[in-house]
Design a protein around this motif. Structure first.
Motif, PDB file in Angstrom:
ATOM      1  N   GLY A   1      74.664  87.342  43.969  1.00 22.11           N
ATOM      2  CA  GLY A   1      73.728  86.702  43.184  1.00 22.11           C
ATOM      3  C   GLY A   1      72.583  87.172  43.021  1.00 22.11           C
ATOM      4  N   GLU A   2      71.726  86.809  41.963  1.00 23.64           N
ATOM      5  CA  GLU A   2      70.170  86.967  42.396  1.00 23.64           C
ATOM      6  C   GLU A   2      69.622  85.560  41.869  1.00 23.64           C
ATOM      7  N   ILE A   3      68.408  85.581  42.707  1.00 24.12           N
ATOM      8  CA  ILE A   3      67.534  84.163  42.571  1.00 24.12           C
ATOM      9  C   ILE A   3      66.682  84.081  41.943  1.00 24.12           C
ATOM     10  N   ILE A   4      66.409  82.868  41.124  1.00 25.85           N
ATOM     11  CA  ILE A   4      65.390  82.490  40.261  1.00 25.85           C
ATOM     12  C   ILE A   4      64.862  81.303  40.693  1.00 25.85           C
ATOM     13  N   SER A   5      63.617  81.553  41.130  1.00 26.04           N
ATOM     14  CA  SER A   5      62.766  80.639  41.738  1.00 26.04           C
ATOM     15  C   SER A   5      62.741  79.304  40.676  1.00 26.04           C
ATOM     16  N   GLY A   6      63.106  78.005  41.189  1.00 25.06           N
ATOM     17  CA  GLY A   6      62.989  76.838  40.103  1.00 25.06           C
ATOM     18  C   GLY A   6      61.738  76.171  40.472  1.00 25.06           C
ATOM     19  N   ASP A   7      60.829  76.591  41.369  1.00 25.45           N
ATOM     20  CA  ASP A   7      59.738  76.033  41.804  1.00 25.45           C
ATOM     21  C   ASP A   7      58.349  76.332  40.895  1.00 25.45           C
ATOM     22  N   SER A   8      57.922  75.396  40.143  1.00 19.15           N
ATOM     23  CA  SER A   8      56.826  75.637  39.161  1.00 19.15           C
ATOM     24  C   SER A   8      55.698  75.974  39.700  1.00 19.15           C
ATOM     25  N   MET A   9      55.521  76.001  41.032  1.00 18.42           N
ATOM     26  CA  MET A   9      54.166  76.632  41.757  1.00 18.42           C
ATOM     27  C   MET A   9      54.407  77.890  42.532  1.00 18.42           C
ATOM     28  N   GLN A  10      55.445  78.147  42.755  1.00 18.35           N
ATOM     29  CA  GLN A  10      55.652  79.652  43.299  1.00 18.35           C
ATOM     30  C   GLN A  10      55.438  80.835  42.286  1.00 18.35           C
ATOM     31  N   ILE A  11      55.177  80.196  41.033  1.00 16.32           N
ATOM     32  CA  ILE A  11      54.765  81.563  40.023  1.00 16.32           C
ATOM     33  C   ILE A  11      53.580  81.877  40.321  1.00 16.32           C
ATOM     34  N   TYR A  12      52.681  81.139  41.018  1.00 11.04           N
ATOM     35  CA  TYR A  12      51.205  81.335  41.048  1.00 11.04           C
ATOM     36  C   TYR A  12      51.011  82.465  42.237  1.00 11.04           C
TER      37      TYR A  12
ATOM     38  N   ASN B   1      48.299  83.708  37.334  1.00 13.76           N
ATOM     39  CA  ASN B   1      47.223  83.420  38.253  1.00 13.76           C
ATOM     40  C   ASN B   1      46.979  82.046  38.261  1.00 13.76           C
ATOM     41  N   PRO B   2      46.336  81.732  39.346  1.00 13.09           N
ATOM     42  CA  PRO B   2      46.393  80.181  39.698  1.00 13.09           C
ATOM     43  C   PRO B   2      45.589  79.669  38.524  1.00 13.09           C
ATOM     44  N   GLU B   3      44.690  79.919  37.795  1.00 13.93           N
ATOM     45  CA  GLU B   3      44.045  79.250  36.889  1.00 13.93           C
ATOM     46  C   GLU B   3      44.935  79.183  35.388  1.00 13.93           C
TER      47      GLU B   3
ATOM     48  N   GLY C   1      40.164  79.952  49.982  1.00 10.65           N
ATOM     49  CA  GLY C   1      39.771  81.054  48.964  1.00 10.65           C
ATOM     50  C   GLY C   1      40.006  80.471  47.448  1.00 10.65           C
ATOM     51  N   LEU C   2      41.081  79.882  47.364  1.00 13.53           N
ATOM     52  CA  LEU C   2      40.920  79.278  45.748  1.00 13.53           C
ATOM     53  C   LEU C   2      39.734  78.295  45.278  1.00 13.53           C
ATOM     54  N   TYR C   3      39.353  77.345  46.513  1.00 17.80           N
ATOM     55  CA  TYR C   3      38.090  76.554  46.207  1.00 17.80           C
ATOM     56  C   TYR C   3      36.891  77.229  46.198  1.00 17.80           C
ATOM     57  N   ASP C   4      36.725  78.440  46.956  1.00 17.66           N
ATOM     58  CA  ASP C   4      35.500  78.930  46.817  1.00 17.66           C
ATOM     59  C   ASP C   4      35.493  79.788  45.535  1.00 17.66           C
ATOM     60  N   LYS C   5      36.592  80.165  44.983  1.00 22.08           N
ATOM     61  CA  LYS C   5      36.591  80.672  43.410  1.00 22.08           C
ATOM     62  C   LYS C   5      36.221  79.850  42.580  1.00 22.08           C
TER      63      LYS C   5
ATOM     64  N   LEU D   1      38.174  77.517  41.515  1.00 23.64           N
ATOM     65  CA  LEU D   1      39.233  76.749  40.709  1.00 23.64           C
ATOM     66  C   LEU D   1      39.312  75.356  40.926  1.00 23.64           C
ATOM     67  N   ARG D   2      39.394  74.557  39.895  1.00 18.34           N
ATOM     68  CA  ARG D   2      39.294  72.928  40.018  1.00 18.34           C
ATOM     69  C   ARG D   2      39.833  72.276  38.573  1.00 18.34           C
ATOM     70  N   ASP D   3      40.571  71.407  38.736  1.00 20.66           N
ATOM     71  CA  ASP D   3      41.046  71.023  37.430  1.00 20.66           C
ATOM     72  C   ASP D   3      42.030  71.798  36.686  1.00 20.66           C
ATOM     73  N   CYS D   4      42.788  72.317  37.697  1.00 20.69           N
ATOM     74  CA  CYS D   4      43.555  73.187  36.797  1.00 20.69           C
ATOM     75  C   CYS D   4      45.138  72.670  37.531  1.00 20.69           C
ATOM     76  N   GLN D   5      46.115  73.068  36.933  1.00 22.31           N
ATOM     77  CA  GLN D   5      47.536  72.744  37.187  1.00 22.31           C
ATOM     78  C   GLN D   5      47.954  72.849  38.534  1.00 22.31           C
ATOM     79  N   SER D   6      47.650  74.368  38.883  1.00 19.31           N
ATOM     80  CA  SER D   6      48.121  74.877  40.357  1.00 19.31           C
ATOM     81  C   SER D   6      47.606  74.002  41.503  1.00 19.31           C
TER      82      SER D   6
END
Length: 318
Positions: free
Chosen positions: A31-42, A69-71, A227-231, A233-238
């Motif tokens: 098999g080959e694995i596809i991540s079903g986790d919508s947050m692991q794309i980031y 990207n997380p944004e 690291g994300l906070y200091d960039k 990043l806010r009010d985004c889906q991730s």
């Protein structure tokens, strides 16, 4: 008529043991694995999403990890399109596509012929809701959703404005809740599917979830989120992901670090419970009870392998 592509789907709450079992099954069934986790794309959101490490992959190809990207926003429709493309690619290579993890809606969007079209669409209404969110805040919109569609309001975080608006738009255009609208879009399965679920005694599972959070903290989750906070990043889906929003409250000075960690554990436990309930009520899943004692899971692996062979009419590697 062209035969349906075969698809193995492995779902279950966080910390139940999906990652390890998925590698064993991928080796067993080519098999080959596809991540079903919508947050692991980031990218850069590794610890909090419990992303599999290159070492843990053991040379099994993994897909849909670190592709945004997380944004960046990411919709169910995009997920559906990407995963279906990967299923076809993997099948063409003579391998078995395996989706591991994921929320109920995301998994449903793959297995059934959901049409994410503009059929239930009203751009003027959508713009009006965007204006309300800007002027009166996210909670105002979320309260409106709670009045007409409490189920969706329970599932969708107030800060996920795009999904709140979409649920309100569907209700506005169709007179139906998002849940009812989606329920009507479930014809036959598109794939020859084997849908497996892993579960575990509730106390053991909660203990494992708490321990996993402690391990994440040791691995540097606070630094990852900072690291994300200091960039900025806010009010985004991730940032709505469990593990990130709780620590944002800490960085905003709303709670202590200890409170943030406890909130993270509690939200993870609640999410696990909601996911189990959702899958049990909405989809035909073959459940396997896992043990926290690793060596006891060998017998489950044999049972699971036999079930897959029968369900998909394939042979395991010997």
């Amino acid at each position: 008529m062209k035969p349906k592509e075969k698809l193995l789907v492995l779902i279950g709450p966080t910390a139940v043991g999906k990652t390890k079992l998925s590698i064993q099954l991928a080796k067993q069934f080519n098999g080959e694995i596809i991540s079903g986790d919508s947050m692991q794309i980031y990218k850069g959101m590794d610890i909090g999403t419990a992303k599999i490490t290159p070492e843990e992959m053991e040379d099994i190809p993994h897909h849909l990890i670190d592709i945004r990207n997380p944004e960046d926003p990411f919709s169910v429709a995009e997920f559906q399109e990407l995963v279906r493309g990967k299923i076809t690619e993997i099948t063409a290579r003579g391998k078995l596509p395996m989706i591991v993890g994921g929320t109920g809606l995301y998994i449903q969007s793959i297995l059934f012929d959901y049409q994410f079209t503009e059929a239930a669409s009203d751009s003027e209404f959508r713009q009006e809701l965007e204006r309300v969110a800007e002027e009166k805040g996210n909670e105002e919109l979320h309260n409106r959703l709670r009045e007409v569609d409490p189920n969706s309001a329970e599932r969708i975080h107030p800060n996920n404005v795009r999904r709140v608006i979409r649920a309100l738009e569907i209700h506005h255009c169709t007179g139906k809740t998002m849940t009812a609208y989606q329920a009507e879009q479930q014809p036959e399965l598109l794939y020859e599917t084997c849908l497996l679920g892993l579960t575990m005694d509730r106390e053991w599972l909660y203990e494992r979830i708490n321990k996993r959070v402690d391990i994440m903290m040791d691995q540097g989750l606070v630094e990852e989120v900072k690291g994300l906070y200091d960039k900025g990043l806010r009010d985004c889906q991730s940032i709505q992901a469990i593990g990130y929003k709780e620590l944002y409250d800490y960085f905003d000075g709303k709670v202590s670090l200890e409170e943030a960690i406890e909130n993270l554990k509690q939200n993870s436990r609640r999410y696990a419970k909601r996911q189990l309930t959702w899958f049990r009520n909405k989809m035909e899943v073959k459940w396997f009870e896992m043990s926290p004692i690793e060596k006891e899971n060998k017998k489950y692996f044999a049972e699971i392998s036999t079930y897959i062979e029968g369900k998909l009419q394939i042979k395991a590697n010997t």
